[in-house]
Motif scaffolding. Structure first.
Motif, PDB file in Angstrom:
ATOM      1  N   PHE A 180      -3.864   3.681  -8.071  1.00  0.00           N
ATOM      2  CA  PHE A 180      -4.478   4.594  -7.116  1.00  0.00           C
ATOM      3  C   PHE A 180      -4.220   4.186  -5.672  1.00  0.00           C
ATOM      4  O   PHE A 180      -3.803   3.062  -5.391  1.00  0.00           O
ATOM      5  CB  PHE A 180      -5.984   4.675  -7.371  1.00  0.00           C
ATOM      6  N   GLN A 181      -4.527   5.146  -4.788  1.00  0.00           N
ATOM      7  CA  GLN A 181      -4.248   4.944  -3.374  1.00  0.00           C
ATOM      8  C   GLN A 181      -5.019   3.761  -2.787  1.00  0.00           C
ATOM      9  O   GLN A 181      -4.475   2.970  -2.060  1.00  0.00           O
ATOM     10  CB  GLN A 181      -4.607   6.232  -2.634  1.00  0.00           C
ATOM     11  N   ASP A 182      -6.309   3.668  -3.146  1.00  0.00           N
ATOM     12  CA  ASP A 182      -7.139   2.604  -2.582  1.00  0.00           C
ATOM     13  C   ASP A 182      -7.421   1.568  -3.662  1.00  0.00           C
ATOM     14  O   ASP A 182      -8.133   1.848  -4.616  1.00  0.00           O
ATOM     15  CB  ASP A 182      -8.456   3.212  -2.079  1.00  0.00           C
TER      16      ASP A 182
ATOM     17  N   LYS B 195       0.328  15.768  -3.125  1.00  0.00           N
ATOM     18  CA  LYS B 195       0.921  14.648  -3.876  1.00  0.00           C
ATOM     19  C   LYS B 195      -0.110  13.962  -4.778  1.00  0.00           C
ATOM     20  O   LYS B 195       0.121  13.808  -5.974  1.00  0.00           O
ATOM     21  CB  LYS B 195       1.502  13.607  -2.894  1.00  0.00           C
ATOM     22  N   SER B 196      -1.216  13.569  -4.177  1.00  0.00           N
ATOM     23  CA  SER B 196      -2.225  12.853  -4.973  1.00  0.00           C
ATOM     24  C   SER B 196      -2.731  13.738  -6.095  1.00  0.00           C
ATOM     25  O   SER B 196      -2.945  13.281  -7.223  1.00  0.00           O
ATOM     26  CB  SER B 196      -3.392  12.434  -4.087  1.00  0.00           C
ATOM     27  N   THR B 197      -2.944  14.991  -5.789  1.00  0.00           N
ATOM     28  CA  THR B 197      -3.432  15.922  -6.808  1.00  0.00           C
ATOM     29  C   THR B 197      -2.444  15.998  -7.966  1.00  0.00           C
ATOM     30  O   THR B 197      -2.842  15.957  -9.143  1.00  0.00           O
ATOM     31  CB  THR B 197      -3.615  17.320  -6.185  1.00  0.00           C
TER      32      THR B 197
ATOM     33  N   MET C  15       2.400   5.910  -9.089  1.00  0.00           N
ATOM     34  CA  MET C  15       1.784   5.185  -7.975  1.00  0.00           C
ATOM     35  C   MET C  15       1.549   6.077  -6.778  1.00  0.00           C
ATOM     36  O   MET C  15       2.417   6.834  -6.377  1.00  0.00           O
ATOM     37  CB  MET C  15       2.676   4.021  -7.570  1.00  0.00           C
ATOM     38  N   ASP C  16       0.346   5.957  -6.220  1.00  0.00           N
ATOM     39  CA  ASP C  16       0.000   6.747  -5.046  1.00  0.00           C
ATOM     40  C   ASP C  16       0.021   5.841  -3.823  1.00  0.00           C
ATOM     41  O   ASP C  16      -0.817   4.949  -3.700  1.00  0.00           O
ATOM     42  CB  ASP C  16      -1.380   7.374  -5.252  1.00  0.00           C
ATOM     43  N   GLU C  17       0.968   6.055  -2.941  1.00  0.00           N
ATOM     44  CA  GLU C  17       1.096   5.286  -1.708  1.00  0.00           C
ATOM     45  C   GLU C  17       0.969   3.785  -1.919  1.00  0.00           C
ATOM     46  O   GLU C  17       0.082   3.149  -1.340  1.00  0.00           O
ATOM     47  CB  GLU C  17       0.028   5.737  -0.706  1.00  0.00           C
ATOM     48  N   PRO C  18       1.849   3.215  -2.692  1.00  0.00           N
ATOM     49  CA  PRO C  18       1.697   1.775  -2.975  1.00  0.00           C
ATOM     50  C   PRO C  18       1.903   0.889  -1.756  1.00  0.00           C
ATOM     51  O   PRO C  18       1.396  -0.234  -1.737  1.00  0.00           O
ATOM     52  CB  PRO C  18       2.764   1.502  -4.038  1.00  0.00           C
TER      53      PRO C  18
HETATM   54 MG   LIG Z   1      -2.804  11.371  -1.186  1.00  0.00          MG
END
Ligand SMILES: [Mg+2]
Ligand SMILES: Nc1ncnc2c1ncn2[C@@H]1O[C@H](COP(=O)(O)OP(=O)(O)OP(=O)(O)O)[C@@H](O)[C@H]1O
Lengths: 270, 349, 253
Positions: free
Chosen positions: C86-88, C45-47, C163-166
């Motif tokens: 981003f995720q973080d 997913k993130s990729t 959005m990555d894991e908001p």
């Molecule tokens: Mg990820």
């Protein structure tokens, strides 16, 4: 400052002080940087035997700290750790400089004591000046001052990034140390064979973080240059602040004010 | 060891500031020419890393004491000399501001002592030389250990010179060197071991990090020569300017309250002296008497102080009293400002 | 508005260490759609999202945003249109104050400072943290950080939000606030997440990834209710669809 949690607390305290509002906080950061520079130069330019001459320099921290609402005790506490080194070097003056110096008509002390004391006072005042600067200005505004002084953006953004990620990495370092000590059964400190892996893991994580930071910078159009916004203008008040202090420092430097006061007092007293 | 403001003279501090600024400007140009903007966040985060890693205390086997990571060598190995130097500089800026490490005037000295020798001497001449035949655990370990030790030795020697040139300490050169170098050898070995352990760990876990840092980072001997030559030129010019300044404005030893000769003591520049004298005459109850009496005391004591020049005890006492009064006044000023501010705040509420 | 169409064509990507993270991903997202991207840890997913934002480039295949193929040349244009959260949030908030962070993007596009300020204020206001503008990021709570990270992206005026894991590491209340906030956006939204309940509320369409491949792509209700499919992809039915553990009453959709 050898504990991640304490260091973090230290940075936060100074940041919080810098967020306060006061006349001093409002002065343009560049003028505060320049004033600090002038103060430091004048302070260290005193000869090592000019103990009483430099005492009026105390007025600067006292006035600025009072005007800026900076609590004295927590700041003094932060000056102390820096003093042992200065004390160490200064102590040698006690050993090597024995020429007698007259303090009161009936008391003479070795000259080493005088230079030792003057080193200590200089140490205290110079460190205090640096802490006052950061506590009334904050890192972001210091960066602004640097920018106005034409320091290249590459260096400034790099400095700001370091500052920004210190908090993040100190927390990570704190977690690592805590996790290590929980598993190392009451042993103090970190064993030699764990040095590499322990720091190395933190380092690899930092490098990976740098990569992610870079990505998010790129997503917002970063192309190697750093643009600061609002370069707040310098007004007359700011210039007067700098000029006023500089002139005061020069007066303190070239006139022995305590001697004059004492002279007046002697006349009055008897 | 961090150089401290209190141990510096303005001339030495200013010279080292100029030199360091020169090296930094050159490094910034180099980093910008590399056009590798990915390096910028890496520099920032690694600076924070060094800072955080220095907070971790490592126990030294066989002793009860502890040591910590030294930054310069590690940063040079990971980022190359120019970016490494700049990163260390920003770490030291933050330490000087927030942790009172050294001081702002000594910042030039500190960046130079801790950054220049590690990044521009020890890294290219020791580390690179050792690993240029090819990477191996042994070579990397030896290279980073030696580079850290020698970098710190040079830095410590530099501290000695800066302190002595400043003329603050009475410590004779030889004693100072004999004191500083061995202590910093011990510290350097520990810092070197930690650095080497980290670099070797990274080399085993992620070799590309170490290799990438070193590639494209050709710091040729011509570069070193350029840096050194530039450094020498700046040092000579600024040193010259500062010492000219210093000699044109001789230190006012004569103003010292502890001055043993005591003759010039109160000979302040004419105008002020006269004004003060006239003020004194007006406010002092028995002006003449007070001074005569104290001077007579001195005259009486003079033969007993083993031939030391006659000291004007009057000025000596007045200096002491004036000093105490100054501090008292400063404290009162502070209290007044604070109480006014408090009242204002109370009124605002 | 055809220029907001996102078209991914047979994307393949291999990390330098040899891991094939994307293995032929194809989809098409039209203007204004809200799409959830779900899949187990390491599904890619993130990729995939990083490809959409032009942070990574595919080894094979192509991405088009509108009519523009995503290449290094068109990157500045694309990055203005696609905003990635981003995720973080600590990776995204890299400046020393929230204000400077949000202003970073607009300043890079050399907008006049008044316009920068306008954008910063309005995006901070949108996410409801205008009062925090002078805070350093480390003094924000997790939810505030997330909001600030979203504001940094909004200030770029993107058409597409990625959005990555908001909602990861948010407490229930902050999560709720975020979902409400996102519901108010008219942007095209692409959200990679493990929070299937949020997908259920927010996205009409879901793409399921597994081992770098699209397993299914379709209406959210249909996919997330398919217990068998969910199981196969290392996922579970959203909690909202499970019966109440106490009274066993099923929710009706
Ligand atoms: Mg990820
Ligand atoms: N920087 C990297 N270098 C090498 N491999 C990587 C890297 N980042 C991710 N991978 C690998 O690529 C695959 C896909 O990772 P990705 O981060 O896209 O998964 P994800 O679906 O986002 O997982 P998660 O739900 O855990 O966030 C994983 O197997 C992961 O191990």
């Amino acid at each position: 400052m050898s504990n991640p949690v304490e260091s973090l607390y230290n940075i936060r305290l100074l940041d919080e002080l810098a967020e306060k509002k006061s006349i001093i906080h409002n002065v343009h950061p560049l003028m505060k940087v320049l004033t600090t520079g002038a103060y430091l130069l004048v302070t260290v330019s005193f000869n090592k035997y000019q103990l009483s001459n430099m005492l009026p320099l105390v007025f600067y921290p006292v006035i600025v700290m009072s005007l800026a609402d900076i609590p004295a005790i927590p700041i003094f506490k932060r000056v102390l750790p820096a003093l042992p080194l200065i004390t160490g070097i200064g102590l040698f003056n006690l050993l090597y400089d024995k020429s007698p110096v007259l303090v009161l008509p009936w008391i003479t002390i070795p000259g080493g004591w005088v230079s030792f004391l003057s080193i200590l006072i200089k140490g205290f005042l110079t460190i205090l000046a640096a802490l006052i600067l950061i506590a009334t200005t904050g890192m972001t505004k210091i960066a602004l001052a640097l920018r106005i002084m034409r320091i290249p953006g590459v260096f400034i953004i790099q400095l700001l990034l370091t500052y920004r990620y210190i908090a993040v990495l100190l927390e990570e370092a704190g977690r690592i140390v805590r996790a290590y000590s929980l598993r190392s059964a009451g042993e103090k400190g970190i064993k030699f064979r764990d040095w590499g892996p322990l720091t190395g893991h933190l380092l690899i994580r930092s490098i990976e973080r740098a990569q992610r930071v870079y990505r998010s910078m790129c997503c917002r159009g970063f192309a190697g240059e750093y643009h600061t916004g609002r370069e707040k203008g310098i007004n007359t008040g700011d210039i007067l602040y700098f000029a006023g202090w500089s002139i005061s420092f020069l007066i303190i430097r070239y006139f022995n004010i305590p001697a004059m006061i004492g002279w007046l007092m002697m006349g009055v007293r008897r | 060891m961090h150089m401290a403001d209190a141990l510096l003279s303005p001339a030495v501090g200013g010279t080292m500031w100029a030199v360091t600024a020169g090296v930094a400007a050159y490094s910034i140009k180099k980093v910008q020419n590399e056009l590798d903007e990915q390096k910028i966040p890496l520099m920032g985060v690694l600076g924070a890393f060094v800072f955080a890693a220095q907070m971790i205390n490592f126990t030294i086997p066989g002793t009860g004491s502890s040591g910590h990571l030294g930054g310069g060598t590690l940063l040079a190995i990971l980022l190359g000399p120019y970016a490494g130097f700049l990163t260390l500089a920003s770490v030291l800026v933050i330490q000087a501001l927030f942790f009172a490490d050294g001081g702002l005037l000594a910042l030039g000295c500190n960046i130079f002592n801790l950054g220049f020798y590690t990044c521009f001497i020890a890294y290219p001449l020791i580390y690179k030389l050792l690993v240029h035949k090819g990477y191996s655990t042994g070579r990397i370990f030896a290279g980073s250990l030696l580079a850290a030790i020698i970098g710190l030795q040079l830095g410590a020697f530099s501290v000695v010179l800066q302190t002595l040139f400043s003329g603050i300490t009475e410590l004779p050169f030889r004693t100072f060197v004999m004191l500083m170098q061995p202590i910093h050898l011990a510290i350097g070995v520990v810092e070197g071991l930690i650095t080497a352990a980290v670099v070797v760990f990274i080399w085993k876990a992620r070799p590309e990090i170490i290799e990438k840092a070193a590639s494209g980072q050709t710091i040729g001997s011509s570069d070193i020569k350029k840096v050194l030559a530039g450094f020498a030129v700046i040092a000579i010019i600024t040193g010259g300017v500062f010492s000219w300044f210093a000699s044109a404005n001789p230190d006012g030893l004569e103003w010292s309250m502890f001055n043993t000769s005591g003759k010039e003591e109160l000979e302040m520049p004419g105008g002020i002296h006269q004004t003060l004298a006239s003020i004194q005459e007006k406010i002092a109850i028995l002006p003449d008497y007070s001074f005569k009496s104290s001077e007579q005391e001195v005259d009486g004591d003079a033969p007993e102080t083993e031939g030391w020049p006659a000291v004007n005890a009057g000025t000596s006492v007045s200096g002491l009293a004036g000093g105490a009064m100054t501090l008292l006044l400063a404290a009162i000023t502070g209290l007044i400002i604070r109480s006014i501010k408090k009242r204002e705040k109370a009124r605002a509420v | 508005m055809s220029h907001h169409i996102i078209q991914a064509d047979n994307l393949k990507y291999k990390y330098p260490d040899g891991r094939q993270a994307l293995n032929g991903v194809t989809f098409r997202i039209t203007h204004g759609e809200s799409v959830g991207i779900v899949g187990a840890n390491g599904a890619g997913k993130s990729t995939l999202l990083m490809h959409l934002a032009g942070v990574l480039f595919p080894d094979e295949g192509e991405i088009r945003i509108g009519e523009v193929p995503l290449t290094r040349k068109t990157l500045p244009l694309i990055r203005q249109r696609v905003g990635m959260v981003f995720q973080d949030p600590d990776d995204q908030l890299f400046m020393t104050t929230v204000y400077d962070d949000v202003a970073f993007g607009p300043r890079n596009y050399k907008l006049p400072e008044e316009e920068v300020e306008k954008r910063v204020i309005s995006s901070l206001d949108t996410v409801g943290i205008l009062h925090l503008k002078d805070r350093p990021p480390y003094k924000l709570s997790g939810g505030e950080k997330r909001a600030a990270a979203i504001a940094t992206v909004l200030a770029m005026n993107p058409d597409i939000l990625v959005m990555d894991e908001p909602t990861s590491s948010l407490d229930p209340k902050s999560r709720r606030r975020l979902i409400t906030l996102l519901q108010g956006f008219t942007h095209t939204k692409i959200i990679a997440t493990h929070d299937l309940d949020m997908v259920f509320e927010l996205c009409e369409r879901t793409i399921v990834l597994k081992d770098g491949r699209v397993i299914t792509d379709g209406p959210t209700e249909k996919i997330l209710c398919d217990a068998e499919l969910m199981e196969e992809c290392g996922l579970e039915l959203p909690l909202g669809l499970l019966g109440c553990p106490v009274c066993n009453a099923k929710k009706t959709i």
